[in-house]
Design an enzyme around this catalytic site. Structure first.
Site, mmCIF file in Angstrom:
data_model
loop_
_atom_site.group_PDB
_atom_site.id
_atom_site.type_symbol
_atom_site.label_atom_id
_atom_site.label_comp_id
_atom_site.label_asym_id
_atom_site.label_seq_id
_atom_site.Cartn_x
_atom_site.Cartn_y
_atom_site.Cartn_z
ATOM 1 N N HIS A 222 0.799 -1.265 0.002
ATOM 2 C CA HIS A 222 0.088 0.146 0.138
ATOM 3 C C HIS A 222 1.011 1.339 0.016
ATOM 4 C CE1 HIS A 222 -2.685 -3.136 1.861
ATOM 5 N NE2 HIS A 222 -3.570 -2.510 1.049
ATOM 6 N N HIS A 223 0.360 2.392 -0.511
ATOM 7 C CA HIS A 223 1.060 3.677 -0.631
ATOM 8 C C HIS A 223 1.148 4.225 0.838
ATOM 9 C CE1 HIS A 223 0.710 8.198 -1.463
ATOM 10 N NE2 HIS A 223 1.971 7.671 -1.542
ATOM 11 N N GLY A 224 2.462 4.559 1.079
ATOM 12 C CA GLY A 224 2.670 4.969 2.450
ATOM 13 C C GLY A 224 2.176 6.557 2.533
ATOM 14 N N GLU B 234 3.958 10.293 3.681
ATOM 15 C CA GLU B 234 4.422 11.360 2.788
ATOM 16 C C GLU B 234 3.644 12.680 3.132
ATOM 17 O OE1 GLU B 234 3.223 10.205 -1.294
ATOM 18 O OE2 GLU B 234 2.203 11.971 -1.409
ATOM 19 N N THR C 103 -4.062 6.860 -3.574
ATOM 20 C CA THR C 103 -3.148 7.794 -3.764
ATOM 21 C C THR C 103 -1.896 7.128 -4.084
ATOM 22 O OG1 THR C 103 -2.647 8.062 -1.535
ATOM 23 C CG2 THR C 103 -4.054 9.661 -2.510
#
Ligand code: VJV
Ligand code: CA
Ligand code: ZN
Length: 399
Positions: A184-186, A190, A220
């Site tokens: 998954h996107h961090g 960020e 995202t």
């Protein structure tokens, strides 16, 4: 006393409070803290505890968590229980703080405050041992909860231990590189550092839509997402996102990782590195869509270790517990420079969790490629174009 200097090379510290294991998100929730019990048992069975310094950190305090999180959110988190959550006062806050909702990603469970304080305390303590030069690699497998926001829970994450640990590292380091190999996107990390050039965030993740046109969580992390666009904002260009499609294999992932991470390290020249090792990027993960084997995942740790900078290793996702344990045990061995035999030690207390053909038949390194048959839709052309865009994005940080 050996009458010698401290051994050369890397010294590894392991930060773990076993009380974190006893928390339950609910019967069929994918996040299972007992995967940490399995991980610890595997590490002990291979004798890795003799090769590192073991620490049992205290829970983080409310004041320590308030360095990133809003106090209003923290006092809600501290006081909410399954018993009092129905009250009108709490109901008014519950949705805005990211709890409940139809998905119930972030349930209220018994001991929630204790749970978040324990995993955050371990990340802070691990960062501390790097700051004091007590170790040059510090490990906390219970941390890595990268989605939590300063005033909201998100995606199984309530407190962002990574942000807290990076803030702590920033007290004595000019630049920190954050790398995230969870599927998954961090997004939480960020977002927290989007306006500074003292943290560079790099996340590899699945990005795209399913057949119902729903985005893969959190939706995202496109390659075009590089931090604020305002040229006056110092954070501009200090975010790099690597979107990947279903089914990526070992060779492709390792190539992407070394090509891009190597370039970021050379250009940004960080003083310390934080590597989030979410194990949901493995083949056969309950939530993930990739086809990685344990040694390809571990290659990322090996590669980053090779930069020879203070390194904080933290856990993250991982929803097939026996493979999470295998991976984090292997990566602990990578840190201390040990090679582990493929046959699991016979005195392993939870041996039956690793027994049976579809569980990998009593070995440490089962073949996870295509266990869930995610077709590899990553073409050579697409991967080349991602690397090209990534290099282009890196031009913003050329000095
Ligand atoms: O995809 C989502 C959010 C929705 C899912 C579908 N509903 C209907 C609407 C909201 C968009 N959430 C993800 C969260 C993934 C978090 C990953 C965390 C990490 O690995 O990056 C770091 C630790 C999601 N995917 C799968 C589930 N939630 C899921 C949640 C459950 C569940 C099964 C799947 C919650 C409770 C129960 N089962 C019982
Ligand atoms: Ca990621
Ligand atoms: Zn994840």
């Amino acid at each position: 006393d050996y009458g010698m200097e401290k051994p050369q090379g890397s010294s590894v510290s392991f930060h773990y409070n076993p009380n974190v294991e006893y928390h339950h998100f609910g019967s069929s929730h994918p996040m299972k803290p007992w995967r940490l019990t399995l991980t610890k048992q595997l590490i002990l069975a291979y004798g890795l505890e003799y090769t590192m310094e073991l620490h049992e950190p205290r829970p983080a305090t409310l004041d320590e968590l308030a360095i990133f999180h809003d106090r209003e959110y923290l006092s809600f988190l501290k006081n909410i229980t399954p018993q009092n959550m129905e009250s009108a006062d709490n109901q008014a806050h519950i949705l805005s703080f990211g709890f409940g909702g139809e998905s119930n990603d972030c349930p209220v469970f018994d001991g929630l405050w204790n749970y978040v304080s324990l995993y955050s305390g371990a990340s802070l303590h691990a960062a501390d041992s790097l700051l004091n030069a007590q170790s040059n690699i510090a490990i906390n497998w219970s941390g890595g909860l990268h989605h939590a926001k300063k005033n909201a829970a998100s995606g199984f994450c309530y407190v962002n231990d990574i942000v807290l640990a990076i803030q702590h590292l920033l007290t004595q380091n000019q630049r920190v590189l954050y790398i995230d190999i969870d599927v998954h996107h961090g997004d939480g990390v960020e977002q927290a550092f989007e306006s500074t050039d003292r943290v560079f965030t790099l996340s590899y993740h699945k990005f795209g839509f399913d057949k119902y046109n729903n985005p893969f969580f959190p939706g995202t992390g496109a390659i075009t997402e590089m931090g604020p666009s305002d040229p006056a904002n110092r954070g501009k260009g200090h975010t790099l996102n690597i979107p990947i499609e279903d089914g990526i294999d070992d060779e492709q992932y390792m190539w992407l990782f070394r090509t891009i991470t190597g370039a970021v390290n050379e250009k940004y020249r960080p003083n310390a590195i934080v590597l989030q090792c979410g194990a949901d990027s493995l083949g056969g993960d309950r939530l993930g869509k990739f086809n990685l084997n344990i040694k390809a995942h571990g290659y990322c740790v090996e590669f980053v270790k090779g930069f020879d900078k203070p390194l904080l290793l933290i856990g993250g996702g991982g929803y097939t517990p026996r493979n999470v344990a295998r991976t984090w045990c292997h990566e602990t061995a990578v840190c201390v420079g040990a090679t582990l035999h493929n046959n699991l030690p016979t005195h392993l207390p939870y041996l039956q969790a690793f027994q049976g053909e579809e569980n990998g038949g009593g070995v440490l390194y089962p073949d996870l490629h295509n266990t869930k048959r995610h077709e590899n839709v990553n073409s050579v052309a697409k991967l080349n174009s991602i690397v090209r865009s990534a290099f282009e994005n890196l031009r913003y940080i050329e000095g």
